[in-house]
Design a protein around this motif. Structure first.
Motif, PDB file in Angstrom:
ATOM      1  N   ALA A 185      -2.132 -53.146   2.076  1.00 52.26           N
ATOM      2  CA  ALA A 185      -1.982 -54.058   2.806  1.00 52.26           C
ATOM      3  C   ALA A 185      -0.469 -54.154   3.112  1.00 52.26           C
ATOM      4  N   LEU A 186       0.422 -53.805   2.077  1.00 54.75           N
ATOM      5  CA  LEU A 186       2.103 -53.773   2.313  1.00 54.75           C
ATOM      6  C   LEU A 186       2.378 -52.689   2.901  1.00 54.75           C
ATOM      7  N   LEU A 187       1.987 -51.319   2.757  1.00 54.67           N
ATOM      8  CA  LEU A 187       2.197 -50.008   3.379  1.00 54.67           C
ATOM      9  C   LEU A 187       1.084 -49.171   3.701  1.00 54.67           C
ATOM     10  N   ASN A 188       1.128 -49.130   5.009  1.00 53.72           N
ATOM     11  CA  ASN A 188       0.010 -48.345   5.652  1.00 53.72           C
ATOM     12  C   ASN A 188      -0.138 -46.890   4.902  1.00 53.72           C
ATOM     13  N   ALA A 189      -1.378 -46.567   4.422  1.00 55.26           N
ATOM     14  CA  ALA A 189      -1.519 -45.451   3.775  1.00 55.26           C
ATOM     15  C   ALA A 189      -1.170 -44.196   4.094  1.00 55.26           C
ATOM     16  N   THR A 190      -1.507 -44.117   5.516  1.00 54.25           N
ATOM     17  CA  THR A 190      -1.260 -42.903   6.123  1.00 54.25           C
ATOM     18  C   THR A 190       0.298 -42.711   6.505  1.00 54.25           C
ATOM     19  N   ASP A 191       0.664 -43.717   6.910  1.00 53.63           N
ATOM     20  CA  ASP A 191       2.071 -43.732   7.137  1.00 53.63           C
ATOM     21  C   ASP A 191       2.914 -43.420   5.877  1.00 53.63           C
ATOM     22  N   TYR A 192       2.574 -43.979   4.884  1.00 50.39           N
ATOM     23  CA  TYR A 192       3.269 -43.902   3.499  1.00 50.39           C
ATOM     24  C   TYR A 192       3.193 -42.320   3.064  1.00 50.39           C
ATOM     25  N   LYS A 193       2.167 -41.843   3.292  1.00 50.35           N
ATOM     26  CA  LYS A 193       1.953 -40.432   2.962  1.00 50.35           C
ATOM     27  C   LYS A 193       2.708 -39.502   3.669  1.00 50.35           C
ATOM     28  N   LEU A 194       2.844 -39.703   5.172  1.00 46.12           N
ATOM     29  CA  LEU A 194       3.567 -38.976   5.718  1.00 46.12           C
ATOM     30  C   LEU A 194       5.413 -39.192   5.349  1.00 46.12           C
ATOM     31  N   PHE A 195       5.620 -40.285   4.758  1.00 46.49           N
ATOM     32  CA  PHE A 195       6.774 -40.836   4.569  1.00 46.49           C
ATOM     33  C   PHE A 195       7.157 -39.866   3.213  1.00 46.49           C
ATOM     34  N   VAL A 196       6.284 -39.986   2.419  1.00 49.92           N
ATOM     35  CA  VAL A 196       6.438 -39.117   1.089  1.00 49.92           C
ATOM     36  C   VAL A 196       6.623 -37.801   1.596  1.00 49.92           C
ATOM     37  N   ALA A 197       5.806 -37.060   2.301  1.00 54.43           N
ATOM     38  CA  ALA A 197       5.831 -35.635   2.436  1.00 54.43           C
ATOM     39  C   ALA A 197       6.957 -35.328   3.166  1.00 54.43           C
ATOM     40  N   ARG A 198       7.805 -36.088   3.732  1.00 49.41           N
ATOM     41  CA  ARG A 198       9.152 -35.861   4.424  1.00 49.41           C
ATOM     42  C   ARG A 198      10.030 -35.702   3.051  1.00 49.41           C
ATOM     43  N   GLY A 199       9.910 -36.356   2.266  1.00 52.17           N
ATOM     44  CA  GLY A 199      10.814 -36.132   0.743  1.00 52.17           C
ATOM     45  C   GLY A 199      12.425 -36.798   1.074  1.00 52.17           C
ATOM     46  N   ASP A 200      12.435 -37.437   2.126  1.00 48.20           N
ATOM     47  CA  ASP A 200      13.769 -38.055   2.361  1.00 48.20           C
ATOM     48  C   ASP A 200      13.785 -39.631   1.878  1.00 48.20           C
ATOM     49  N   TYR A 201      14.219 -39.951   0.890  1.00 49.52           N
ATOM     50  CA  TYR A 201      14.432 -40.912  -0.154  1.00 49.52           C
ATOM     51  C   TYR A 201      15.650 -41.494   0.074  1.00 49.52           C
ATOM     52  N   SER A 202      16.588 -41.233   1.220  1.00 50.22           N
ATOM     53  CA  SER A 202      17.675 -41.928   1.207  1.00 50.22           C
ATOM     54  C   SER A 202      17.594 -43.509   1.791  1.00 50.22           C
ATOM     55  N   ILE A 203      18.656 -44.274   1.528  1.00 50.58           N
ATOM     56  CA  ILE A 203      18.400 -45.541   1.863  1.00 50.58           C
ATOM     57  C   ILE A 203      18.350 -45.729   3.364  1.00 50.58           C
ATOM     58  N   VAL A 204      19.011 -45.013   3.943  1.00 47.45           N
ATOM     59  CA  VAL A 204      18.630 -44.993   5.476  1.00 47.45           C
ATOM     60  C   VAL A 204      17.258 -44.786   5.898  1.00 47.45           C
ATOM     61  N   ALA A 205      16.501 -43.958   5.343  1.00 47.60           N
ATOM     62  CA  ALA A 205      15.044 -43.461   5.473  1.00 47.60           C
ATOM     63  C   ALA A 205      14.142 -44.683   5.001  1.00 47.60           C
TER      64      ALA A 205
END
Length: 307
Positions: free
Chosen positions: A245-265
């Motif tokens: 509910a907080l974070l769309n599962a598909t969108d979060y999976k793609l975000f993690v796959a990119r591996g960019d955990y900078s504060i901007v990202a």
């Protein structure tokens, strides 16, 4: 009857005088009813007593016996040591890392029940069909920097059949949230700010909504929601609801796959999910993708306002 005959004053007057006298006599002797068990219980309710005094529910200066008598009246209980035996009429999320004191837990639950009784009735019943709409409205409160948090959350939830309160947490009652079902079909949800961090607060809020959506609180009565216990499957399901509910599962999976955990990202992704960045930071920390020390200055902490 003789007084009525002699003076012409009805017997009801004399009976009322006698009743008032008996009541006054009971009050004078009430202190004698305080038991040693209650005095022992009072010593274990130090934090609760401090809170009640801060809320002006207890006078600042009272003897121990008078304090016990007042607490009886506040909690509507004949003996305050009986708080330890109160069975919770609802669900609550309990920490597995802290000691539970049944006496303090009972007092906390009574506070929750009292708040629920005092809340104005809601005029609609909860419908799982509207949960997506509810989620978006709650997220809007989260990201609104000028929001009056308790008031705005309560207003949103009440329009979906849920009363909402925030209750002080105490040592011995390591509870994140509580939810009960009333006979009128409305729910009462209580959260604490135990742990202080906003991401924990919001996850607990959606976790409790998950229990409602999943039908875990389908009857008026008792349901205990613990992190560890016989209801692990229900806990996991509620956690999954809160997570997605907080974070769309598909969108979060793609975000993690990119591996960019900078504060901007992180901030950019947060905007797409309509949540505060601390929600994503908290999840990344929980999943050990980043350290708990990383970006802590971006994490919001809630605290009780000074009285």
């Amino acid at each position: 009857m003789a007084l009525e005959y002699a003076l012409g004053v009805p017997k009801s007057f004399w009976l009322n005088l006698q009743a008032n006298y008996d009541a006054a006599l009971l009050e004078l002797n009430e202190e004698e009813t305080v038991t040693d068990d209650e005095r022992k219980a009072l010593s274990g309710l130090t934090d609760v007593v401090k809170y009640l005094r801060r809320c002006k529910m207890l006078p600042e200066k009272q003897s121990k016996n008078d304090t016990i008598l007042t607490i009886r009246k506040i909690f509507h209980i004949s003996n305050i040591s009986n708080l330890a035996a109160i069975t919770p009429t609802g669900a609550f999320r309990v920490s597995s890392k802290a000691h539970i004191d049944p006496l303090v837990m009972g007092a906390w639950i009574r506070l929750c029940e009292m708040l629920g009784d005092r809340k104005p009735p809601v005029h609609t019943q909860f419908s799982a069909d509207r949960v997506d709409e509810l989620t978006q409205n709650l997220k809007a409160v989260m990201v609104n920097q000028s929001a009056e948090l308790q008031k705005d959350i309560a207003n949103v939830l009440s329009s979906y059949g849920i009363k909402f309160s925030v209750v002080k947490n105490f040592r011995g009652a390591p509870v994140h949230g509580y939810i009960s079902l009333g006979r009128d079909g409305s729910y009462h949800m209580v959260l604490t700010i135990r742990g202080a961090y906003a991401d924990i607060f919001w996850f607990s809020l959606f976790h409790e909504i998950g229990h409602i959506v999943n039908g875990d609180i389908s009857k008026v009565g008792v349901y205990i929601d613990t992190i560890e216990g016989n209801d692990e499957a229900k806990e996991n399901a509620a956690d999954m609801f809160a997570r997605d509910a907080l974070l769309n599962a598909t969108d979060y999976k793609l975000f993690v796959a990119r591996g960019d955990y900078s504060i901007v990202a992180i901030e950019s992704f947060a905007r797409t999910q309509r949540v505060a960045p601390y929600v994503i930071i908290g999840r990344l920390q929980k999943e050990e993708r980043i350290s708990y020390a990383m970006y802590n200055n971006y994490k919001l902490r809630y605290k009780w306002a000074d009285a």
